[in-house]
Design an enzyme around this catalytic site. Structure first.
Site, PDB file in Angstrom:
ATOM      1  N   ASP A 209     -18.839  43.459 -16.699  1.00  0.00           N
ATOM      2  CA  ASP A 209     -20.260  43.356 -16.376  1.00  0.00           C
ATOM      3  C   ASP A 209     -20.608  43.721 -14.936  1.00  0.00           C
ATOM      4  O   ASP A 209     -21.701  44.176 -14.648  1.00  0.00           O
ATOM      5  CB  ASP A 209     -20.777  41.929 -16.668  1.00  0.00           C
ATOM      6  CG  ASP A 209     -19.972  40.850 -15.947  1.00  0.00           C
ATOM      7  OD1 ASP A 209     -19.038  41.198 -15.213  1.00  0.00           O
ATOM      8  OD2 ASP A 209     -20.271  39.652 -16.137  1.00  0.00           O
ATOM      9  N   HIS A 210     -19.645  43.531 -14.019  1.00  0.00           N
ATOM     10  CA  HIS A 210     -19.991  43.661 -12.598  1.00  0.00           C
ATOM     11  C   HIS A 210     -19.959  45.098 -12.071  1.00  0.00           C
ATOM     12  O   HIS A 210     -20.501  45.366 -11.013  1.00  0.00           O
ATOM     13  CB  HIS A 210     -19.023  42.822 -11.754  1.00  0.00           C
ATOM     14  CG  HIS A 210     -19.419  41.384 -11.645  1.00  0.00           C
ATOM     15  ND1 HIS A 210     -19.580  40.580 -12.743  1.00  0.00           N
ATOM     16  CD2 HIS A 210     -19.696  40.604 -10.566  1.00  0.00           C
ATOM     17  CE1 HIS A 210     -19.930  39.368 -12.348  1.00  0.00           C
ATOM     18  NE2 HIS A 210     -20.013  39.358 -11.029  1.00  0.00           N
TER      19      HIS A 210
ATOM     20  N   ASP B 214     -15.797  33.153 -11.761  1.00  0.00           N
ATOM     21  CA  ASP B 214     -17.122  33.557 -11.295  1.00  0.00           C
ATOM     22  C   ASP B 214     -17.891  32.286 -10.988  1.00  0.00           C
ATOM     23  O   ASP B 214     -17.822  31.316 -11.747  1.00  0.00           O
ATOM     24  CB  ASP B 214     -17.854  34.374 -12.365  1.00  0.00           C
ATOM     25  CG  ASP B 214     -19.117  34.980 -11.790  1.00  0.00           C
ATOM     26  OD1 ASP B 214     -19.090  36.152 -11.370  1.00  0.00           O
ATOM     27  OD2 ASP B 214     -20.140  34.262 -11.732  1.00  0.00           O
TER      28      ASP B 214
ATOM     29  N   ARG C 100     -29.311  34.142  -6.616  1.00  0.00           N
ATOM     30  CA  ARG C 100     -28.763  34.198  -5.262  1.00  0.00           C
ATOM     31  C   ARG C 100     -29.523  35.261  -4.482  1.00  0.00           C
ATOM     32  O   ARG C 100     -29.811  36.325  -5.021  1.00  0.00           O
ATOM     33  CB  ARG C 100     -27.283  34.577  -5.396  1.00  0.00           C
ATOM     34  CG  ARG C 100     -26.465  34.313  -4.203  1.00  0.00           C
ATOM     35  CD  ARG C 100     -24.989  34.343  -4.566  1.00  0.00           C
ATOM     36  NE  ARG C 100     -24.532  33.052  -5.026  1.00  0.00           N
ATOM     37  CZ  ARG C 100     -23.320  32.824  -5.516  1.00  0.00           C
ATOM     38  NH1 ARG C 100     -22.470  33.816  -5.650  1.00  0.00           N
ATOM     39  NH2 ARG C 100     -22.966  31.617  -5.886  1.00  0.00           N
TER      40      ARG C 100
ATOM     41  N   SER D 106     -19.986  33.017  -4.066  1.00  0.00           N
ATOM     42  CA  SER D 106     -19.231  33.313  -5.276  1.00  0.00           C
ATOM     43  C   SER D 106     -17.804  32.806  -5.192  1.00  0.00           C
ATOM     44  O   SER D 106     -17.352  32.317  -4.162  1.00  0.00           O
ATOM     45  CB  SER D 106     -19.218  34.816  -5.519  1.00  0.00           C
ATOM     46  OG  SER D 106     -18.285  35.411  -4.650  1.00  0.00           O
TER      47      SER D 106
ATOM     48  N   ARG E 130     -15.167  34.629  -5.435  1.00  0.00           N
ATOM     49  CA  ARG E 130     -14.235  35.746  -5.290  1.00  0.00           C
ATOM     50  C   ARG E 130     -13.081  35.403  -4.347  1.00  0.00           C
ATOM     51  O   ARG E 130     -13.272  35.037  -3.195  1.00  0.00           O
ATOM     52  CB  ARG E 130     -14.963  37.020  -4.864  1.00  0.00           C
ATOM     53  CG  ARG E 130     -15.430  37.081  -3.463  1.00  0.00           C
ATOM     54  CD  ARG E 130     -16.350  38.262  -3.265  1.00  0.00           C
ATOM     55  NE  ARG E 130     -17.556  38.121  -4.066  1.00  0.00           N
ATOM     56  CZ  ARG E 130     -18.750  38.568  -3.692  1.00  0.00           C
ATOM     57  NH1 ARG E 130     -18.905  39.215  -2.562  1.00  0.00           N
ATOM     58  NH2 ARG E 130     -19.797  38.404  -4.454  1.00  0.00           N
TER      59      ARG E 130
HETATM   60  S1  SF4 Z   1     -24.965  35.919 -10.732  1.00  0.00           S
HETATM   61 FE1  SF4 Z   1     -23.014  36.918 -10.915  1.00  0.00          FE
HETATM   62  S2  SF4 Z   1     -22.539  36.947 -13.080  1.00  0.00           S
HETATM   63 FE2  SF4 Z   1     -24.704  36.512 -12.869  1.00  0.00          FE
HETATM   64  S3  SF4 Z   1     -25.695  38.499 -13.070  1.00  0.00           S
HETATM   65 FE3  SF4 Z   1     -25.412  38.071 -10.918  1.00  0.00          FE
HETATM   66  S4  SF4 Z   1     -23.478  39.019 -10.402  1.00  0.00           S
HETATM   67 FE4  SF4 Z   1     -23.570  38.871 -12.613  1.00  0.00          FE
END
Ligand code: SF4
EC number: 4.2.1.3
Length: 872
Positions: free
Chosen positions: A127-128, A192, A474, A669, A671
């Site tokens: 997804d990223h 995540d 975020r 995050s 990470r």
């Molecule tokens: S918060 Fe993280 S998992 Fe959710 S859409 Fe944004 S990047 Fe993707």
């Protein structure tokens, strides 16, 4: 094709289901499968119940919901020490989820373990890595092309080691988890930080670093500091423009970005029932922004409805039977209690630059005017894992429809990110997607896209001040588009849609009017939409790859010349000696999130290549010394340069270093690259006022010391730069912190340096240098360039001095005695110290003792710290 039959046929295909009678597996009540995709992995409510009973007997008090689920997964419930906020729990999570950016490193670490298969059900979600550029299909095609090597690695590694693989286009990890894997009472860890999304289905779902995921996949108990519990009691009910997002925006405003640290936020109270299951997921998802370990809601009829709609009525029925264990005990104790009356809660919008800067929508316009934030909204973005449910899309479409009825479209650009293929297909079928397009929206791929900086933004130049509003979670500086001047605000999708139509932050849809194409004023009605589709969900395209039963022939290729993937080498081992004389790489000013430490956006493509991605180390962090990002002084050359280059320089020269950080360092995050990179480039410790939980754990896992000041005010005592500076020492040398004696009246004085005892040897004190009687010149020279050396031949009848730069001194040091001439030393640029000090310096002068004078105003205005350089 009806979804259920489609599901069964997919399962048969994925599992080679000749062996399974899928329908009977799905419908068994005594043994209910955790998910459609793993018919042999059962929900263990019986074990949960057994463990809860053991712990309840020991603690002899009512338990909160999160305590029940967490303690119900203890490795040794009979003997585990349990004290909230103090002891470390050893837990057995039910499953692991990884997104593609973090999964690369997690799988590389798992490969290093040498184990043949993962020990618990695990999944990878692509997804990223999909960049938003032109729109869904085109962007997806491009991403598959660009990231082919990485996707191939993840797919083959998943197949080899027994991990389910969700291909690019399937959707965002947390939405897929909610639709398929989360269930009440599950303990799930995910690589995540927004893994807590699953708390909307009554699970304890926690974001972790890849190394934690590898522990669990390897069958090792997972350690978690026993969480405190913050209770949020909800009363009243949601209505009008107020949405679930406003609950967490309000909570973020109360608790701030670090208020939830070390705690699980547990929602309860009569107001819970007025929130949909996906709305509860939104609240839990964004709970990551307050630093909470996770958030959770008690099992209720809204969850049952969602489970049934997503083909998991069997799980709902089982949860009904065990319901007592899926809600808090009455009279349980919370470490902190917040109460919110949903009937009084107003729509909120938080930002810019931090998700805890909460404003009621009614007030944000005037605050923006006062603060000088741009009022014009350039882009409105809805979707992401936080707010892309069917209900969210329906409410946004309900707002858009009203604007269209009056001939209006969005004044701002408008994008829509569906959370999953199932949501995309269903909102297409039910007409929402078309309404959102009609109002001016672009439907992007089912992926993270602009939420993680994967946004090929064209409408502004970098550095241009502008405002965007998103329904994401975020909004740290530069997160969405790498532009530090983008003022990003987070709010609900329906408010984003209304603001994008109005085009300004000054618009309050609750009170303000818009002007239709016909010139007539009208007010938007509060949106109303179905929580779930009336028909079944449309599953869309099949995007799942189940691992084969026999993977013995499966190859996992990592090319040694790859720029995107790199097999891991072990880090060097500790030499058993204390860490001393470490160089400060950077003293960070203010907020330093994992985005600042290891930027996302274009760097995501290097997440599987530790050396390459290390080129983004701390490039977003602000250096206290000059107030700039990615500009630090190299203590050896005195030149300012990028942080990663400086770290590499130190690594090359064997100089070990530390980072000084402010509060809640590493928030954001999960990470682990933010911990791997400093370790890879020679960092030894990160010293801060405080850490964010996941980052602190990640640092420990990667062998970096996470240290906190005993007194946070000590952060202010560390000075860097040509004025106040930190001493620099070569490895093995010793910094004497004792004040240098004040110069005597005599023209020649002789400071002494103390070298502490080496293990097994004696310490020594000896004179190292003389300072020229022309002290003013000497001071001037030092203040011009504090890291130039005063070298002198103390054995000579007349002391001779020369300023030598550290690199040259290093060269000198590496030569045999007798060949240490300084004739080839270059004079410091703009510094006349050599001539001023020693006009008679011979062309070939041998240094018999080498000493470094470092200005240290911390000792006295003219004080110096002396560093001796031992023989190589
Ligand atoms: S918060 Fe993280 S998992 Fe959710 S859409 Fe944004 S990047 Fe993707």
């Amino acid at each position: 094709m009806a979804p259920y039959s489609l599901l069964v046929s997919r399962l048969q295909k994925a599992l080679g289901a000749r062996q399974y009678h899928v329908a009977s597996v799905l419908c068994q009540r005594a043994k209910v499968a955790m998910s459609h995709f793993e018919p042999n992995e059962y929900i263990r409510y019986d074990l949960l119940e057994k463990n809860i009973n053991i712990v309840r007997k020991r603690l002899n008090r009512p338990l909160t919901l999160s305590e029940k689920i967490v303690y119900g997964h203890l490795d040794d419930p009979a003997n585990q020490e349990i004290e909230r906020g103090k002891t470390y729990l050893r837990l057995r999570p039910d499953r692991v989820a990884m997104q593609d950016a973090t999964a690369q490193m997690a799988m590389l670490q798992f490969i290093s373990s040498g184990l043949p298969k993962v020990a618990v059900p695990s999944t990878i979600h692509c997804d990223h890595l999909i960049e938003a550029q032109l729109g869904g299909e085109k962007d997806l095609r491009r991403a598959k092309d660009i990231n082919q090597e990485v996707y191939n690695f993840l797919a083959t590694a998943g197949a080899k080691y027994g991990v389910g693989f969700w291909r690019p286009g399937s959707g965002i990890i947390h939405q897929i988890i909610l639709e398929n894997y989360a269930y009440p009472g599950v303990l799930l860890i995910g690589t995540d930080s927004h893994t807590p999304n699953g708390g909307g289905l009554g699970g304890i779902c926690i974001g972790v670093g890849g190394a934690d995921a590898v522990d669990v996949m390897a069958g090792i108990p997972w350690e978690l500091k026993c969480p405190k519990v913050i209770g949020v009691k909800l009363t009243g009910s949601l209505s009008g423009w107020t949405s679930p997002k406003d609950v967490i925006l309000k909570v973020a405003g109360i608790l701030t970005v670090k208020g939830g640290t070390g705690a699980i936020v547990e929602y309860h109270g009569p107001g819970v029932d007025s929130i949909s299951c996906t709305g509860m997921a939104t609240i839990c998802n964004m709970g990551a922004e307050i630093g909470a370990t996770t958030s959770v809601f008690p099992y209720n009829h809204r969850m049952k409805k969602y489970l049934s709609k997503t083909g998991r009525a069997d799980i709902a029925n089982l949860a009904d039977e065990f319901k007592d264990h899926l809600v808090p005990d009455s009279g349980c104790h919370y470490d902190q209690l917040i109460e919110i009356n949903l009937s009084e809660l107003k729509p909120h919008i938080n930002g810019p630059f931090t998700p805890d800067l909460a404003h009621p929508v009614a007030e944000v316009g005037s605050v923006a005017e006062k603060e000088g934030w741009p009022l014009d909204i350039r882009v409105g973005l809805i979707g992401s894992c936080t707010n892309s449910s069917y209900e969210d899309m329906g409410r946004s479409a309900a707002v858009a429809k009203q604007a269209l009825a009056h001939g209006l479209q969005c004044k701002s650009q408008f994008t829509i990110t569906p959370g999953s293929e199932q949501i995309r297909a269903t909102i297409e079928r039910d007409g929402y997607a078309q309404i959102l397009r009609d109002v001016g929206g672009i439907v992007l791929a089912n992926a993270c896209g602009p939420c993680i900086g994967q946004w090929d933004r064209k409408d502004i130049k970098k550095g241009e001040k502008n405002t965007i509003v998103t329904s994401y979670n975020r909004n740290f500086t530069g997160r969405n588009d790498a532009n530090p001047e983008t003022h990003a605000f987070v709010t609900s999708p329906e408010i984003v849609t209304a603001l994008a139509i109005a085009g300004t932050l000054k618009f309050n849809p609750e009170t303000d009017f818009l002007t239709g194409k016909d010139g007539k004023k009208f007010k938007l009605e509060a949106p109303d939409a179905d929580e779930l589709p009336r028909a079944e969900f449309d599953p869309g395209q099949d995007t799942y790859q189940h691992p084969p039963k026999d993977s013995s022939g499966q190859q996992v290729d990592v090319s040694p010349t790859s720029q995107r993937l790199q097999l891991l080498e072990p880090f060097d081992k500790w030499d058993g000696r204390d860490l001393e004389d470490l160089q400060i790489l950077i003293k960070v000013k203010g907020k330093c999130t994992t985005d600042h430490i290891s930027a996302a956006g274009p760097w995501l493509k290097f997440r599987g290549h530790l050396d390459n991605i290390s080129n983004n180390l701390l490039i977003g962090a602000i250096n206290v010394e000059n107030g700039k990002a990615n500009s630090v002084r190299n203590a050896v050359t005195q030149e300012f340069g990028p942080v990663p280059d400086t770290a590499r320089y130190y690594k090359k020269h064997g100089i070990r270093w530390v980072v000084i950080g402010d509060e809640n360092y590493g928030e954001g995050s999960s990470r682990e690259h933010a911990a791997l990179e400093p370790r890879h480039l020679g960092g030894r410790a990160i010293i801060t006022k405080s850490f964010a939980r996941i980052h602190e754990t990640n640092l420990k896992k990667q062998g970096l010391l996470p240290l906190t000041f005993a007194d946070p005010a000590d952060y202010n005592k560390i000075h860097l730069g040509a004025g106040p500076s930190s001493p620099r020492a070569l490895p093995g040398s010793t910094v004497s912190r004792s004040p240098v004696p004040a110069p005597p009246a005599s023209p020649h004085w002789q400071p002494r340096v103390t070298r502490p005892a080496e293990p097994g040897g004696a310490g020594a004190t000896w004179p190292v240098s003389r300072v020229c009687p022309q002290r003013p010149h000497s001071s001037q020279a030092s203040s011009l360039c504090p890291f130039w050396f005063v070298c002198s031949d103390t054995a000579a009848p007349h002391p001779r001095h020369i300023l030598v730069s550290l690199p040259h001194l290093e060269q000198l040091r590496s030569r045999p005695r007798g060949q240490r001439t300084v004739s080839d030393c270059q004079r410091p640029q703009g510094n006349t110290g050599t001539q001023a000090h020693s006009p008679r310096v011979p062309r070939h002068w041998e240094a018999t003792k080498l000493a470094l004078a470092v200005r240290d105003p911390g000792l006295s205005p003219r004080g110096r710290t002396w560093v001796t350089l031992p023989e190589p």
